[in-house]
Design an enzyme around this catalytic site. Structure first.
Site, mmCIF file in Angstrom:
data_model
loop_
_atom_site.group_PDB
_atom_site.id
_atom_site.type_symbol
_atom_site.label_atom_id
_atom_site.label_comp_id
_atom_site.label_asym_id
_atom_site.label_seq_id
_atom_site.Cartn_x
_atom_site.Cartn_y
_atom_site.Cartn_z
ATOM 1 C CE LYS A 45 78.441 32.597 -40.544
ATOM 2 N NZ LYS A 45 77.458 33.643 -40.319
ATOM 3 C CG HIS A 100 75.148 24.418 -38.312
ATOM 4 N ND1 HIS A 100 74.690 24.832 -39.529
ATOM 5 C CD2 HIS A 100 75.290 25.550 -37.566
ATOM 6 C CE1 HIS A 100 74.544 26.156 -39.520
ATOM 7 N NE2 HIS A 100 74.894 26.609 -38.338
ATOM 8 C CB SER A 130 80.477 33.583 -45.328
ATOM 9 O OG SER A 130 79.411 34.009 -44.535
HETATM 10 S S1 PPS Z 1 75.010 30.829 -39.970
HETATM 11 O O1 PPS Z 1 75.697 31.749 -39.008
HETATM 12 O O2 PPS Z 1 75.755 29.568 -40.146
HETATM 13 O O3 PPS Z 1 73.621 30.604 -39.632
HETATM 14 O O4 PPS Z 1 75.080 31.619 -41.353
HETATM 15 P P1 PPS Z 1 74.171 31.297 -42.623
HETATM 16 O O5 PPS Z 1 72.852 31.946 -42.435
HETATM 17 O O6 PPS Z 1 74.216 29.866 -42.952
HETATM 18 O O7 PPS Z 1 74.960 32.035 -43.788
HETATM 19 C C1 PPS Z 1 75.162 33.417 -43.791
HETATM 20 C C2 PPS Z 1 75.426 33.824 -45.248
HETATM 21 O O8 PPS Z 1 74.185 33.778 -45.967
HETATM 22 C C3 PPS Z 1 73.964 35.059 -46.550
HETATM 23 N N1 PPS Z 1 72.515 35.365 -46.679
HETATM 24 C C4 PPS Z 1 71.935 35.652 -47.861
HETATM 25 N N2 PPS Z 1 72.427 35.688 -49.110
HETATM 26 C C5 PPS Z 1 71.577 36.056 -50.116
HETATM 27 N N3 PPS Z 1 70.281 36.377 -49.897
HETATM 28 C C6 PPS Z 1 69.728 36.356 -48.670
HETATM 29 N N4 PPS Z 1 68.455 36.681 -48.493
HETATM 30 C C7 PPS Z 1 70.577 35.968 -47.569
HETATM 31 N N5 PPS Z 1 70.394 35.839 -46.234
HETATM 32 C C8 PPS Z 1 71.590 35.460 -45.714
HETATM 33 C C9 PPS Z 1 74.651 36.005 -45.560
HETATM 34 O O9 PPS Z 1 74.825 37.287 -46.088
HETATM 35 C C10 PPS Z 1 75.945 35.239 -45.315
HETATM 36 O O10 PPS Z 1 76.825 35.253 -46.429
HETATM 37 P P2 PPS Z 1 77.960 36.359 -46.673
HETATM 38 O O11 PPS Z 1 78.759 35.842 -47.842
HETATM 39 O O12 PPS Z 1 78.783 36.444 -45.427
HETATM 40 O O13 PPS Z 1 77.250 37.625 -46.998
#
Ligand code: PPS
Length: 290
Positions: A45, A100, A130
């Protein structure tokens, strides 16, 4: 929560049985890392999917085909996740992977290689928010309970991949010299162009101004949400409940302010600050990143 049947224990870390198997973890451990491999390493996340989109576009030199036609796990595979071995076998050099895992659990060949690491970290308060919603959406993770209960479990490390502080410290203390680039999610929100340029220098790559502009456009939260290949996980509707918060949920910094009571914030800060004492990881907790 952590005692759930949905988890297995791997070197003291909880992993979701749905996503990892003994075989996939053995495959990871004995993986032959090559000198020109690149790893995106994150605690869950922290913006993994975002970096996955960006690195795919850097490797394709701005060609949008991979991000428009391949699902996330196909663009850049998760090395430790189940059933990814065939996908990895098909990759040609230079390869890229996601993991991870904490530093000490990387495959033994990683340590003797020259493979590079982009380590992406995020404010842990936004990580816990998240992750809390992710537990509501995904049926292969235990019910998170209340936000306060979930945050207590997070601070104790009773969540996927253990304590956030252990993960970040393991990689911050990694003896990798210029093989590792540290980036934060908050920096990406503030200055994506600057971050991409740092990544390009780190990987000794170049992009035309036009390709760079396209990359920035394509990796905006809005654009990624519109791209079904990016806002997805390789799971059925039964596993990922469409009526619950989506995978790409809000994409902002500071959503924690809508979830933490002053008491919970004080407790959270006390635990994290104590566990981070003596490290130089202040950049994550700096005022401007909150
Ligand atoms: S995972 O399941 O561990 O792979 O999740 P991960 O991709 O690491 O994290 C998901 C959060 O990243 C946000 N996200 C983004 N934020 C801003 N811009 C872009 N382009 C973007 N892409 C992914 C996603 O919305 C999750 O955060 P939250 O706070 O839940 O929205």
């Amino acid at each position: 929560m952590a005692q759930s049947d949905l988890y297995m224990l791997y070197h003291g870390l909880y992993l979701a049985k749905f996503g990892y198997t003994t075989e996939s973890l053995k495959y990871f451990e004995s993986f032959q890392v090559q000198d020109d491999d690149t790893f995106i390493i994150t605690y869950p996340k922290s913006g993994t999917t975002w970096m996955q989109e960006i690195l795919s576009l850097i490797l394709s030199e701005g060609d949008l085909t991979p991000v428009l036609t391949l699902q996330n796990f196909e663009k850049i595979p998760w090395l430790e996740a189940k059933e990814n071995d065939q996908l990895v076998a098909k990759l040609s050099s230079p390869r890229a992977f996601i993991s991870h895992m904490p530093y000490q659990l990387m495959p033994s060949t990683f340590f003797s290689s020259k493979a590079k690491v982009i380590y992406l970290a995020r404010n842990p308060k936004d990580v816990v928010v998240s992750l809390f919603y992710f537990h509501q959406t995904i049926s292969f993770l235990p019910d998170p309970g209340t936000f306060e209960e979930f945050t207590d479990g997070f601070l104790e490390g009773n969540v996927m991949f253990g304590k956030w502080t252990d993960h970040v410290k393991s990689w911050r203390n990694a003896d990798l010299g210029d093989r590792i680039l540290y980036i934060t999610y908050e920096e990406m929100l503030q200055d994506l162009r600057g971050v991409i340029k740092r990544i390009l220098r780190f990987l000794n790559r170049q992009l035309s101004e036009e390709a760079l502009k396209q990359l920035i456009e394509q990796s905006q939260f809005k654009a990624m949400k519109q791209n079904k290949m990016s806002d997805s996980l390789p799971v059925s509707q039964k596993i990922m409940d469409n009526t619950k918060p989506p995978f790409l949920r809000k994409g902002i910094a500071g959503d924690w302010k809508n979830h933490f009571s002053p008491e919970l914030e004080a407790k959270f800060n006390a635990v994290i600050n104590e566990e981070m004492e003596g490290t130089d990881i202040k950049f994550l907790l700096d005022k401007e990143h909150q």
